[in-house]
Design a protein around this motif. Structure first.
Motif, PDB file in Angstrom:
ATOM      1  N   CYS A  71       0.793  -1.128   0.174  1.00  0.00           N
ATOM      2  CA  CYS A  71       0.120   0.026  -0.053  1.00  0.00           C
ATOM      3  C   CYS A  71       0.811   1.354   0.024  1.00  0.00           C
ATOM      4  O   CYS A  71       0.627   2.227  -0.613  1.00  0.00           O
ATOM      5  CB  CYS A  71      -0.987   0.034   1.402  1.00  0.00           C
ATOM      6  SG  CYS A  71      -2.236  -1.134   1.137  1.00  0.00           S
ATOM      7  N   SER A  99       0.891   4.035  -2.909  1.00  0.00           N
ATOM      8  CA  SER A  99       0.754   5.280  -2.587  1.00  0.00           C
ATOM      9  C   SER A  99       1.887   6.240  -3.009  1.00  0.00           C
ATOM     10  O   SER A  99       1.677   7.384  -3.571  1.00  0.00           O
ATOM     11  CB  SER A  99       0.467   5.711  -1.131  1.00  0.00           C
ATOM     12  OG  SER A  99      -0.806   4.743  -0.707  1.00  0.00           O
ATOM     13  N   TRP A 153       1.409   6.658  -6.643  1.00  0.00           N
ATOM     14  CA  TRP A 153       0.559   7.827  -6.790  1.00  0.00           C
ATOM     15  C   TRP A 153       0.936   9.174  -6.711  1.00  0.00           C
ATOM     16  O   TRP A 153       0.499  10.107  -7.598  1.00  0.00           O
ATOM     17  CB  TRP A 153      -0.709   7.528  -6.336  1.00  0.00           C
ATOM     18  CG  TRP A 153      -1.723   6.501  -6.573  1.00  0.00           C
ATOM     19  CD1 TRP A 153      -2.111   5.365  -6.085  1.00  0.00           C
ATOM     20  CD2 TRP A 153      -2.545   6.632  -8.048  1.00  0.00           C
ATOM     21  NE1 TRP A 153      -2.951   4.482  -6.995  1.00  0.00           N
ATOM     22  CE2 TRP A 153      -3.164   5.401  -8.008  1.00  0.00           C
ATOM     23  CE3 TRP A 153      -2.596   7.458  -8.943  1.00  0.00           C
ATOM     24  CZ2 TRP A 153      -4.171   5.084  -9.002  1.00  0.00           C
ATOM     25  CZ3 TRP A 153      -3.377   7.021 -10.117  1.00  0.00           C
ATOM     26  CH2 TRP A 153      -4.167   6.287 -10.200  1.00  0.00           C
ATOM     27  N   GLY A 156      -7.287   7.041  -6.023  1.00  0.00           N
ATOM     28  CA  GLY A 156      -6.462   5.811  -5.940  1.00  0.00           C
ATOM     29  C   GLY A 156      -5.835   5.634  -4.771  1.00  0.00           C
ATOM     30  O   GLY A 156      -5.719   4.651  -3.964  1.00  0.00           O
ATOM     31  N   VAL A 157      -5.338   6.780  -4.025  1.00  0.00           N
ATOM     32  CA  VAL A 157      -4.844   6.747  -2.719  1.00  0.00           C
ATOM     33  C   VAL A 157      -5.877   6.246  -1.646  1.00  0.00           C
ATOM     34  O   VAL A 157      -5.611   5.587  -0.839  1.00  0.00           O
ATOM     35  CB  VAL A 157      -3.814   7.992  -2.481  1.00  0.00           C
ATOM     36  CG1 VAL A 157      -3.662   7.945  -1.059  1.00  0.00           C
ATOM     37  CG2 VAL A 157      -2.877   8.161  -3.213  1.00  0.00           C
ATOM     38  N   SER A 159      -8.689   4.846  -2.012  1.00  0.00           N
ATOM     39  CA  SER A 159      -9.045   3.446  -2.446  1.00  0.00           C
ATOM     40  C   SER A 159      -8.127   2.326  -1.656  1.00  0.00           C
ATOM     41  O   SER A 159      -8.607   1.195  -1.385  1.00  0.00           O
ATOM     42  CB  SER A 159      -9.427   2.884  -3.702  1.00  0.00           C
ATOM     43  OG  SER A 159      -8.069   3.163  -4.533  1.00  0.00           O
ATOM     44  N   LEU A 160      -6.809   2.973  -1.246  1.00  0.00           N
ATOM     45  CA  LEU A 160      -5.918   1.639  -0.751  1.00  0.00           C
ATOM     46  C   LEU A 160      -6.116   1.600   0.823  1.00  0.00           C
ATOM     47  O   LEU A 160      -5.632   0.902   1.428  1.00  0.00           O
ATOM     48  CB  LEU A 160      -4.306   2.373  -1.303  1.00  0.00           C
ATOM     49  CG  LEU A 160      -4.005   2.155  -2.441  1.00  0.00           C
ATOM     50  CD1 LEU A 160      -2.699   3.029  -2.584  1.00  0.00           C
ATOM     51  CD2 LEU A 160      -3.710   0.672  -2.854  1.00  0.00           C
ATOM     52  N   LYS A 190      -9.624  -1.971  -4.107  1.00  0.00           N
ATOM     53  CA  LYS A 190      -8.367  -2.499  -4.478  1.00  0.00           C
ATOM     54  C   LYS A 190      -8.464  -2.473  -6.068  1.00  0.00           C
ATOM     55  O   LYS A 190      -7.466  -2.380  -6.880  1.00  0.00           O
ATOM     56  CB  LYS A 190      -7.765  -3.935  -4.075  1.00  0.00           C
ATOM     57  CG  LYS A 190      -7.337  -3.835  -2.618  1.00  0.00           C
ATOM     58  CD  LYS A 190      -6.955  -5.351  -2.571  1.00  0.00           C
ATOM     59  CE  LYS A 190      -6.370  -5.479  -0.962  1.00  0.00           C
ATOM     60  NZ  LYS A 190      -5.997  -6.764  -0.439  1.00  0.00           N
ATOM     61  N   ASN A 250      -8.559   0.768  -7.579  1.00  0.00           N
ATOM     62  CA  ASN A 250      -7.050   1.422  -7.802  1.00  0.00           C
ATOM     63  C   ASN A 250      -6.576   0.973  -8.785  1.00  0.00           C
ATOM     64  O   ASN A 250      -5.910   1.616  -9.647  1.00  0.00           O
ATOM     65  CB  ASN A 250      -6.423   1.085  -6.335  1.00  0.00           C
ATOM     66  CG  ASN A 250      -4.989   1.383  -6.534  1.00  0.00           C
ATOM     67  OD1 ASN A 250      -4.641   2.759  -6.457  1.00  0.00           O
ATOM     68  ND2 ASN A 250      -4.130   0.375  -6.328  1.00  0.00           N
ATOM     69  N   ALA A 296      -5.192   2.858 -11.955  1.00  0.00           N
ATOM     70  CA  ALA A 296      -3.637   2.945 -12.234  1.00  0.00           C
ATOM     71  C   ALA A 296      -3.436   2.538 -13.675  1.00  0.00           C
ATOM     72  O   ALA A 296      -2.552   3.098 -14.320  1.00  0.00           O
ATOM     73  CB  ALA A 296      -3.010   1.940 -11.164  1.00  0.00           C
ATOM     74  N   SER A 317      -0.342  -2.057  -8.625  1.00  0.00           N
ATOM     75  CA  SER A 317      -1.622  -2.243  -8.360  1.00  0.00           C
ATOM     76  C   SER A 317      -2.259  -3.501  -8.768  1.00  0.00           C
ATOM     77  O   SER A 317      -3.185  -4.138  -8.202  1.00  0.00           O
ATOM     78  CB  SER A 317      -2.461  -0.972  -8.863  1.00  0.00           C
ATOM     79  OG  SER A 317      -1.944   0.101  -8.431  1.00  0.00           O
TER      80      SER A 317
END
Length: 129
Positions: A4, A8, A11, A63-64, A66-67, A75, A78, A82, A122
């Motif tokens: 993760c 991150s 991202w 995206g961040v 959702s992590l 996931k 994300n 990505a 991802s």
């Protein structure tokens, strides 16, 4: 480093890459180059501004965020975002280059590398479950 955190950071590198790409475009203005786009009437296309804001901040932020969840759906969200960013980075580099701005030859290839690594990690993160 956990998966993760790695994703991150990728991202965040994407957001920084988009910011550097934009800054690199306007830097010649500080040395006196005319930055006005020929054949325009001075009106800004609001749709393009919203698109660029969505692409350069909103999608990476989703995206961040959702992590932060361990739910497989997030996931997958994300991973999809990505992959979209990676494809956009590749397409944008082919549209932008060749360029008269030498800085883009550094930023855009790096954006492609970051996008591909982001998409790869991802997708692997989704498959871990």
């Amino acid at each position: 480093m956990t998966k993760c955190i790695k994703i991150s950071i990728l991202w965040l590198l994407t957001i920084c890459g988009f910011a550097c790409h934009s800054i690199c475009d306007v830097l010649p203005m500080f040395w006196g180059k005319n930055m006005a786009i020929v054949a325009t009437n001075g009106n800004v296309d609001q749709n393009m501004i919203v698109f660029m804001m969505t692409l350069s901040f909103f999608i990476p932020a989703i995206g961040v965020l959702s992590l932060m969840s361990k739910i497989k759906f997030f996931k997958a969200v994300n991973a999809v975002l990505a992959v979209l960013i990676a494809l956009f980075n590749i397409a944008h580099a082919f549209m932008e280059l060749p360029s008269d701005n030498a800085g883009q030859y550094v930023i855009l290839p790096m954006m492609i590398v970051v996008g591909i690594v982001l998409a790869w990690n991802s997708v692997k993160y989704v498959k871990e479950d």
